[in-house]
Design a protein around this motif. Sequence first.
Motif, mmCIF file in Angstrom:
data_model
loop_
_atom_site.group_PDB
_atom_site.id
_atom_site.type_symbol
_atom_site.label_atom_id
_atom_site.label_comp_id
_atom_site.label_asym_id
_atom_site.label_seq_id
_atom_site.Cartn_x
_atom_site.Cartn_y
_atom_site.Cartn_z
ATOM 1 N N TRP A 1 0.862 -1.180 0.000
ATOM 2 C CA TRP A 1 0.000 0.000 0.000
ATOM 3 C C TRP A 1 0.896 1.226 0.000
ATOM 4 O O TRP A 1 1.730 1.385 0.887
ATOM 5 N N PHE A 2 0.723 2.075 -0.958
ATOM 6 C CA PHE A 2 1.500 3.308 -0.971
ATOM 7 C C PHE A 2 0.690 4.440 -0.350
ATOM 8 O O PHE A 2 1.204 5.228 0.402
ATOM 9 N N ASP A 3 -0.572 4.555 -0.676
ATOM 10 C CA ASP A 3 -1.416 5.608 -0.129
ATOM 11 C C ASP A 3 -2.833 5.347 -0.581
ATOM 12 O O ASP A 3 -3.056 5.117 -1.761
ATOM 13 N N GLY B 1 -7.590 -2.005 10.017
ATOM 14 C CA GLY B 1 -7.347 -0.673 10.565
ATOM 15 C C GLY B 1 -8.099 0.434 9.866
ATOM 16 O O GLY B 1 -8.743 0.235 8.836
ATOM 17 N N ASP B 2 -8.025 1.630 10.440
ATOM 18 C CA ASP B 2 -8.596 2.825 9.832
ATOM 19 C C ASP B 2 -7.623 3.356 8.797
ATOM 20 O O ASP B 2 -6.419 3.436 9.046
ATOM 21 N N VAL B 3 -8.155 3.760 7.647
ATOM 22 C CA VAL B 3 -7.309 4.262 6.563
ATOM 23 C C VAL B 3 -6.824 5.667 6.901
ATOM 24 O O VAL B 3 -7.600 6.532 7.292
ATOM 25 N N GLN B 4 -5.507 5.848 6.792
ATOM 26 C CA GLN B 4 -4.864 7.120 7.097
ATOM 27 C C GLN B 4 -4.119 7.619 5.856
ATOM 28 O O GLN B 4 -2.982 7.237 5.626
ATOM 29 N N PRO B 5 -4.751 8.442 4.990
ATOM 30 C CA PRO B 5 -4.051 8.910 3.795
ATOM 31 C C PRO B 5 -2.814 9.731 4.149
ATOM 32 O O PRO B 5 -2.824 10.494 5.114
ATOM 33 N N PRO C 1 -3.786 1.516 6.112
ATOM 34 C CA PRO C 1 -4.435 1.401 7.417
ATOM 35 C C PRO C 1 -3.452 1.641 8.567
ATOM 36 O O PRO C 1 -2.288 1.278 8.472
ATOM 37 N N ASP C 2 -3.928 2.245 9.642
ATOM 38 C CA ASP C 2 -3.062 2.560 10.783
ATOM 39 C C ASP C 2 -2.560 1.323 11.520
ATOM 40 O O ASP C 2 -1.564 1.380 12.228
ATOM 41 N N THR C 3 -3.200 0.174 11.331
ATOM 42 C CA THR C 3 -2.749 -1.059 11.975
ATOM 43 C C THR C 3 -1.906 -1.913 11.032
ATOM 44 O O THR C 3 -1.491 -3.014 11.401
#
Length: 95
Positions: free
Chosen positions: A15-17, A27-31, A20-22
């Motif tokens: 995943w580049f962007d 997890g919650d997606v954190q752009p 997920p925070d976990t």
Amino acid sequence: MNISTDRKRYEALIWFDPFPDTYDADGDVQPTGLAVDITEDRLLEAMEKFVGEIEQIPPSYSALKINGRKAYELARKGEPVEILSRKSHWYASLI
């Protein structure tokens, strides 16, 4: 104690962007807002830095056990998680 001498093989989805925070699908997606310009050559060059024996600290959201409980169970409950570093030998290739 039975220790496997076989190499483990992992396939990765990168995943580049956003990510997920976990660092897993729960997890919650954190752009991050970062622009990504990746070529196969650049990826192979970056992977070379991770080949060989390394010292790593597994993430708090791992299945490693701490006092008989999985680290991710503790982390998801907000309990402190301390995982010591360990040596690992890494190989890399693109499939």
